[in-house]
Design a protein around this motif. Sequence first.
Motif, PDB file in Angstrom:
ATOM      1  N   LEU A  97       3.447 -20.064 -58.352  1.00 43.72           N
ATOM      2  CA  LEU A  97       4.298 -19.177 -59.142  1.00 43.72           C
ATOM      3  C   LEU A  97       4.635 -19.894 -60.445  1.00 43.72           C
ATOM      4  O   LEU A  97       5.451 -20.815 -60.471  1.00 43.72           O
ATOM      5  CB  LEU A  97       5.585 -18.850 -58.369  1.00 43.72           C
ATOM      6  CG  LEU A  97       6.574 -17.922 -59.071  1.00 43.72           C
ATOM      7  CD1 LEU A  97       6.015 -16.491 -59.136  1.00 43.72           C
ATOM      8  CD2 LEU A  97       7.929 -17.923 -58.354  1.00 43.72           C
TER       9      LEU A  97
ATOM     10  N   LEU B 296      10.830 -13.196 -60.512  1.00 41.75           N
ATOM     11  CA  LEU B 296      11.283 -12.816 -59.177  1.00 41.75           C
ATOM     12  C   LEU B 296      10.508 -11.626 -58.637  1.00 41.75           C
ATOM     13  O   LEU B 296      10.236 -11.541 -57.432  1.00 41.75           O
ATOM     14  CB  LEU B 296      12.776 -12.522 -59.201  1.00 41.75           C
ATOM     15  CG  LEU B 296      13.660 -13.757 -59.430  1.00 41.75           C
ATOM     16  CD1 LEU B 296      15.104 -13.357 -59.700  1.00 41.75           C
ATOM     17  CD2 LEU B 296      13.584 -14.690 -58.228  1.00 41.75           C
TER      18      LEU B 296
ATOM     19  N   ALA C 144       7.296 -13.029 -57.381  1.00 45.53           N
ATOM     20  CA  ALA C 144       7.537 -13.770 -56.147  1.00 45.53           C
ATOM     21  C   ALA C 144       7.699 -12.822 -54.963  1.00 45.53           C
ATOM     22  O   ALA C 144       7.151 -13.065 -53.872  1.00 45.53           O
ATOM     23  CB  ALA C 144       8.782 -14.639 -56.301  1.00 45.53           C
ATOM     24  N   LYS C 145       8.416 -11.743 -55.156  1.00 49.04           N
ATOM     25  CA  LYS C 145       8.626 -10.778 -54.073  1.00 49.04           C
ATOM     26  C   LYS C 145       7.315 -10.117 -53.669  1.00 49.04           C
ATOM     27  O   LYS C 145       7.035  -9.927 -52.474  1.00 49.04           O
ATOM     28  CB  LYS C 145       9.644  -9.730 -54.499  1.00 49.04           C
ATOM     29  CG  LYS C 145       9.990  -8.730 -53.394  1.00 49.04           C
ATOM     30  CD  LYS C 145      11.083  -7.769 -53.826  1.00 49.04           C
ATOM     31  CE  LYS C 145      11.437  -6.805 -52.700  1.00 49.04           C
ATOM     32  NZ  LYS C 145      12.518  -5.868 -53.113  1.00 49.04           N
TER      33      LYS C 145
ATOM     34  N   LEU D 192       5.587 -20.614 -51.667  1.00 52.54           N
ATOM     35  CA  LEU D 192       5.469 -20.500 -53.121  1.00 52.54           C
ATOM     36  C   LEU D 192       5.595 -21.884 -53.729  1.00 52.54           C
ATOM     37  O   LEU D 192       6.553 -22.605 -53.453  1.00 52.54           O
ATOM     38  CB  LEU D 192       6.577 -19.599 -53.696  1.00 52.54           C
ATOM     39  CG  LEU D 192       6.404 -18.093 -53.563  1.00 52.54           C
ATOM     40  CD1 LEU D 192       7.632 -17.393 -54.135  1.00 52.54           C
ATOM     41  CD2 LEU D 192       5.150 -17.610 -54.268  1.00 52.54           C
TER      42      LEU D 192
ATOM     43  N   VAL E 172       6.256 -23.559 -57.070  1.00 52.05           N
ATOM     44  CA  VAL E 172       6.778 -23.236 -58.397  1.00 52.05           C
ATOM     45  C   VAL E 172       6.251 -24.269 -59.391  1.00 52.05           C
ATOM     46  O   VAL E 172       6.470 -25.471 -59.224  1.00 52.05           O
ATOM     47  CB  VAL E 172       8.320 -23.224 -58.391  1.00 52.05           C
ATOM     48  CG1 VAL E 172       8.856 -22.868 -59.773  1.00 52.05           C
ATOM     49  CG2 VAL E 172       8.832 -22.229 -57.345  1.00 52.05           C
TER      50      VAL E 172
ATOM     51  N   CYS F  88      16.039 -20.669 -58.099  1.00 52.58           N
ATOM     52  CA  CYS F  88      15.782 -21.148 -56.747  1.00 52.58           C
ATOM     53  C   CYS F  88      16.682 -20.446 -55.717  1.00 52.58           C
ATOM     54  O   CYS F  88      16.245 -20.147 -54.597  1.00 52.58           O
ATOM     55  CB  CYS F  88      15.996 -22.656 -56.673  1.00 52.58           C
ATOM     56  SG  CYS F  88      14.672 -23.608 -57.454  1.00 52.58           S
TER      57      CYS F  88
ATOM     58  N   GLU G   8      17.717 -17.434 -55.839  1.00 50.68           N
ATOM     59  CA  GLU G   8      17.154 -16.103 -55.604  1.00 50.68           C
ATOM     60  C   GLU G   8      15.847 -16.191 -54.813  1.00 50.68           C
ATOM     61  O   GLU G   8      15.602 -15.381 -53.909  1.00 50.68           O
ATOM     62  CB  GLU G   8      16.914 -15.385 -56.933  1.00 50.68           C
ATOM     63  CG  GLU G   8      18.187 -15.034 -57.687  1.00 50.68           C
ATOM     64  CD  GLU G   8      19.112 -14.119 -56.896  1.00 50.68           C
ATOM     65  OE1 GLU G   8      18.609 -13.179 -56.233  1.00 50.68           O
ATOM     66  OE2 GLU G   8      20.333 -14.357 -56.916  1.00 50.68           O
ATOM     67  N   LEU G   9      15.013 -17.157 -55.129  1.00 55.29           N
ATOM     68  CA  LEU G   9      13.760 -17.319 -54.393  1.00 55.29           C
ATOM     69  C   LEU G   9      14.027 -17.619 -52.924  1.00 55.29           C
ATOM     70  O   LEU G   9      13.260 -17.206 -52.044  1.00 55.29           O
ATOM     71  CB  LEU G   9      12.926 -18.441 -55.011  1.00 55.29           C
ATOM     72  CG  LEU G   9      12.331 -18.178 -56.396  1.00 55.29           C
ATOM     73  CD1 LEU G   9      11.665 -19.444 -56.936  1.00 55.29           C
ATOM     74  CD2 LEU G   9      11.330 -17.030 -56.363  1.00 55.29           C
TER      75      LEU G   9
ATOM     76  N   LEU H 140      13.913 -14.919 -50.197  1.00 55.21           N
ATOM     77  CA  LEU H 140      12.647 -14.370 -49.707  1.00 55.21           C
ATOM     78  C   LEU H 140      12.279 -14.924 -48.338  1.00 55.21           C
ATOM     79  O   LEU H 140      11.337 -14.456 -47.695  1.00 55.21           O
ATOM     80  CB  LEU H 140      11.519 -14.691 -50.699  1.00 55.21           C
ATOM     81  CG  LEU H 140      11.665 -14.085 -52.096  1.00 55.21           C
ATOM     82  CD1 LEU H 140      10.549 -14.594 -53.010  1.00 55.21           C
ATOM     83  CD2 LEU H 140      11.642 -12.563 -52.026  1.00 55.21           C
TER      84      LEU H 140
ATOM     85  N   VAL I  22       9.691 -22.646 -50.480  1.00 62.22           N
ATOM     86  CA  VAL I  22       9.695 -22.736 -51.943  1.00 62.22           C
ATOM     87  C   VAL I  22       9.615 -24.211 -52.312  1.00 62.22           C
ATOM     88  O   VAL I  22      10.512 -24.986 -51.981  1.00 62.22           O
ATOM     89  CB  VAL I  22      10.962 -22.095 -52.548  1.00 62.22           C
ATOM     90  CG1 VAL I  22      10.982 -22.288 -54.063  1.00 62.22           C
ATOM     91  CG2 VAL I  22      11.043 -20.610 -52.201  1.00 62.22           C
TER      92      VAL I  22
END
Length: 441
Positions: A139, A170, A173-174, A184, A186, A218, A220-221, A224, A228
């Motif tokens: 990502l 985001l 990522a989703k 993921l 990053v 991070c 927010e990730l 999921l 990450v």
Amino acid sequence: MVAQKIGFVSLGCPKALVDSEYILTQLRTEGYEIVPQYDEADLVVVNTCGFIDSAVQESLDAIGEALDENGKVIVTGCLGANADKILSHYPNVLSITGPHAFQEVMASVHQHLPKPHDPFLDLVPAAGIKLTPRHFAYLKISEGCNHSCTFCIIPSMRGKHQSYPVGNVLSQAKKLAQAGVKELLVVAQDTSAYGVDVRYQTGFWEGKPVRSHIQNLCEELAKLNIWVRLHYIYPYPHVDHLIPLMAEGKILPYLDVPMQHASPRILKAMKRPANSENMLNRIKKWREICPEITIRSTFIVGFPGETEAEFEELLAFIKEAKLDRVGAFIYSPVEGAPANEIATAIPLAVQEARLERFMTLQATISAEKLQAKIGKTLEVLIDDFDDEEGIAIGRTKSDAPEIDGLVYIDNATPEMIGHIINVTVDDADTYDLYGSVAGSL
């Protein structure tokens, strides 16, 4: 209608791989067919790397091979920023563009191979075409770099740091998570600088405000509920605030911090942070907050003017820091890098001897750390299965694909590929673990 067929060669780092994925997704969306053989293609796109001499040569060789085998070649990527070098070898390429020049690449493709009438939108996954296995993906969150490290020419190739909008990151990522991605990775040239160019302005994601900052991203990730992993983290002070997120299990306890050296004078010559003692203190603090943290770094040995005493400073740092994962390289005089003029180059034989000493020391540290994992049960993401040997191959939270260690599991099954399982560690060597399945998660 017979589809227009395009061959594609992707070289370089994970950031370049993401660029390739973007271009391939657009090509497929517009109806072009991607083919694996030169003789099947109507033209070939080569996404190049141009960071060090060996990468430049690999890119030039790939362009030459594509021209020999096909004859119609479009060049893009980092080496494309030095078009004169490409043209001096291959004046008959169709076009040359620099990195992340997606629209220019597509315009060149359209010019030499008109867009098909029937796009294949239904055949393109929502997350786009991936060049990685289904269960992990890179990502990319920004382009370019604002640093002026004297050994590096990335800013001249990829430009200044430019963050992608937080909502777009985001959203991608989703989509990847919904497509089955379990991990993921990053990436950016300077991941921890995410948002600095837009003064950490607030963006929006699913109707709510989100600050364009690596910590907020991070957080927010983490929602999921997948692994990450952070790469290319420049050690700004705010990186310290990411460690609690690792301790809380929100993101993987893994930090990739390219430190490059430990001698204050060499670090200053590199234009890198020049306080190894402070770095050691931070590492100690990170481990206190998150004992499970894995710290990865890369170093350059044989930098122009590096004395034996300064190299010994680096070894002393490695002995004390006891980093979990380390990569090291001899200094490569990249064309255009200011470091080439700093001092007389270190003889290659001296560079290679120092590299061997460095890696011998790190091998001992790595082996000791892995021995301590024998008897433990760890979460392992299964990447592959060796039918001949009857073993699965995977990675722990401490291991990024292609650059870190592996776990070999002797009682797994092919159906476990892409899944996270519990593995009990039975043995270890210098860099890898060996174990058996303890039960699915």
